[in-house]
Design a protein around this motif. Sequence first.
Motif, PDB file in Angstrom:
ATOM      1  N   PHE A  59       0.851  -1.197   0.000  1.00 15.54           N
ATOM      2  CA  PHE A  59       0.000   0.000   0.000  1.00 15.54           C
ATOM      3  C   PHE A  59       0.884   1.243   0.000  1.00 15.54           C
ATOM      4  O   PHE A  59       1.666   1.462   0.924  1.00 15.54           O
ATOM      5  CB  PHE A  59      -0.917  -0.008   1.217  1.00 15.54           C
ATOM      6  CG  PHE A  59      -1.894  -1.147   1.196  1.00 15.54           C
ATOM      7  CD1 PHE A  59      -3.116  -1.017   0.561  1.00 15.54           C
ATOM      8  CD2 PHE A  59      -1.571  -2.365   1.774  1.00 15.54           C
ATOM      9  CE1 PHE A  59      -4.017  -2.067   0.520  1.00 15.54           C
ATOM     10  CE2 PHE A  59      -2.469  -3.425   1.749  1.00 15.54           C
ATOM     11  CZ  PHE A  59      -3.689  -3.272   1.112  1.00 15.54           C
ATOM     12  N   CYS A  62      -3.599   5.713   1.033  1.00 17.55           N
ATOM     13  CA  CYS A  62      -4.981   5.285   1.284  1.00 17.55           C
ATOM     14  C   CYS A  62      -5.756   5.083  -0.011  1.00 17.55           C
ATOM     15  O   CYS A  62      -6.873   4.578   0.005  1.00 17.55           O
ATOM     16  CB  CYS A  62      -5.692   6.318   2.153  1.00 17.55           C
ATOM     17  SG  CYS A  62      -5.035   6.415   3.823  1.00 17.55           S
ATOM     18  N   THR A  63      -5.172   5.481  -1.125  1.00 18.10           N
ATOM     19  CA  THR A  63      -5.874   5.374  -2.405  1.00 18.10           C
ATOM     20  C   THR A  63      -5.141   4.550  -3.452  1.00 18.10           C
ATOM     21  O   THR A  63      -5.657   4.364  -4.552  1.00 18.10           O
ATOM     22  CB  THR A  63      -6.139   6.779  -2.997  1.00 18.10           C
ATOM     23  OG1 THR A  63      -4.888   7.446  -3.184  1.00 18.10           O
ATOM     24  CG2 THR A  63      -7.038   7.596  -2.085  1.00 18.10           C
ATOM     25  N   ILE A  86      -6.060   1.022  -7.578  1.00 19.78           N
ATOM     26  CA  ILE A  86      -6.528   2.279  -7.005  1.00 19.78           C
ATOM     27  C   ILE A  86      -7.855   2.041  -6.291  1.00 19.78           C
ATOM     28  O   ILE A  86      -8.612   1.142  -6.653  1.00 19.78           O
ATOM     29  CB  ILE A  86      -6.693   3.390  -8.063  1.00 19.78           C
ATOM     30  CG1 ILE A  86      -7.673   2.969  -9.152  1.00 19.78           C
ATOM     31  CG2 ILE A  86      -5.357   3.760  -8.677  1.00 19.78           C
ATOM     32  CD1 ILE A  86      -8.064   4.089 -10.090  1.00 19.78           C
ATOM     33  N   ARG A  87      -8.125   2.845  -5.283  1.00 20.51           N
ATOM     34  CA  ARG A  87      -9.379   2.748  -4.541  1.00 20.51           C
ATOM     35  C   ARG A  87     -10.514   3.270  -5.415  1.00 20.51           C
ATOM     36  O   ARG A  87     -10.392   4.299  -6.065  1.00 20.51           O
ATOM     37  CB  ARG A  87      -9.293   3.576  -3.255  1.00 20.51           C
ATOM     38  CG  ARG A  87     -10.573   3.538  -2.430  1.00 20.51           C
ATOM     39  CD  ARG A  87     -10.448   4.383  -1.176  1.00 20.51           C
ATOM     40  NE  ARG A  87      -9.522   3.846  -0.223  1.00 20.51           N
ATOM     41  CZ  ARG A  87      -9.788   2.855   0.642  1.00 20.51           C
ATOM     42  NH1 ARG A  87     -10.981   2.311   0.646  1.00 20.51           N
ATOM     43  NH2 ARG A  87      -8.870   2.450   1.475  1.00 20.51           N
ATOM     44  N   VAL A  88     -11.620   2.540  -5.433  1.00 19.89           N
ATOM     45  CA  VAL A  88     -12.777   2.985  -6.224  1.00 19.89           C
ATOM     46  C   VAL A  88     -13.867   3.582  -5.338  1.00 19.89           C
ATOM     47  O   VAL A  88     -14.805   4.182  -5.843  1.00 19.89           O
ATOM     48  CB  VAL A  88     -13.366   1.836  -7.077  1.00 19.89           C
ATOM     49  CG1 VAL A  88     -12.386   1.410  -8.142  1.00 19.89           C
ATOM     50  CG2 VAL A  88     -13.778   0.659  -6.226  1.00 19.89           C
ATOM     51  N   GLY A  89     -13.754   3.411  -4.033  1.00 23.78           N
ATOM     52  CA  GLY A  89     -14.731   3.972  -3.114  1.00 23.78           C
ATOM     53  C   GLY A  89     -14.104   5.088  -2.299  1.00 23.78           C
ATOM     54  O   GLY A  89     -12.936   5.442  -2.467  1.00 23.78           O
ATOM     55  N   VAL A  91     -12.361   7.152   0.757  1.00 28.30           N
ATOM     56  CA  VAL A  91     -11.293   6.840   1.716  1.00 28.30           C
ATOM     57  C   VAL A  91     -11.918   6.799   3.113  1.00 28.30           C
ATOM     58  O   VAL A  91     -12.639   7.722   3.498  1.00 28.30           O
ATOM     59  CB  VAL A  91     -10.177   7.901   1.648  1.00 28.30           C
ATOM     60  CG1 VAL A  91      -9.134   7.655   2.720  1.00 28.30           C
ATOM     61  CG2 VAL A  91      -9.536   7.906   0.262  1.00 28.30           C
ATOM     62  N   CYS A  95      -7.831   7.380   7.643  1.00 31.11           N
ATOM     63  CA  CYS A  95      -6.788   6.754   6.847  1.00 31.11           C
ATOM     64  C   CYS A  95      -5.739   7.800   6.489  1.00 31.11           C
ATOM     65  O   CYS A  95      -6.058   8.842   5.935  1.00 31.11           O
ATOM     66  CB  CYS A  95      -7.372   6.145   5.578  1.00 31.11           C
ATOM     67  SG  CYS A  95      -6.176   5.166   4.649  1.00 31.11           S
TER      68      CYS A  95
END
Length: 96
Positions: A59, A62-63, A86-89, A91, A95
């Motif tokens: 990681f 956070c994204t 990558i984060r899709v939702g 954060v 975080c």
Amino acid sequence: PNGVSSGAAGQRWYTAQGAFTAGLRSIPVTIYETTGGQFDTPTPPGQSTVAVGTGTMAFQSCTAATFSYTFTGGTSIGLSGSIALIRVGPVPPGCT
């Protein structure tokens, strides 16, 4: 990649399992390959799952994360690489 011409019988499912420790930014995992099954059907008698490699989920923030993998067995033996994630939702609060 060579299973495409085999239709449903050529499907390969890869899963990865590792121990999660809160606060770590790098998680080592074991990669498993499941063959002999078909998506959304009962488990057939010939289905098997075996360990076929290792990986690391790292990681960066956070994204963003990277999954690096190396196959040491199974139908993808010898393949290795990295996948940027990558984060899709949203954060989660707190975080950093």
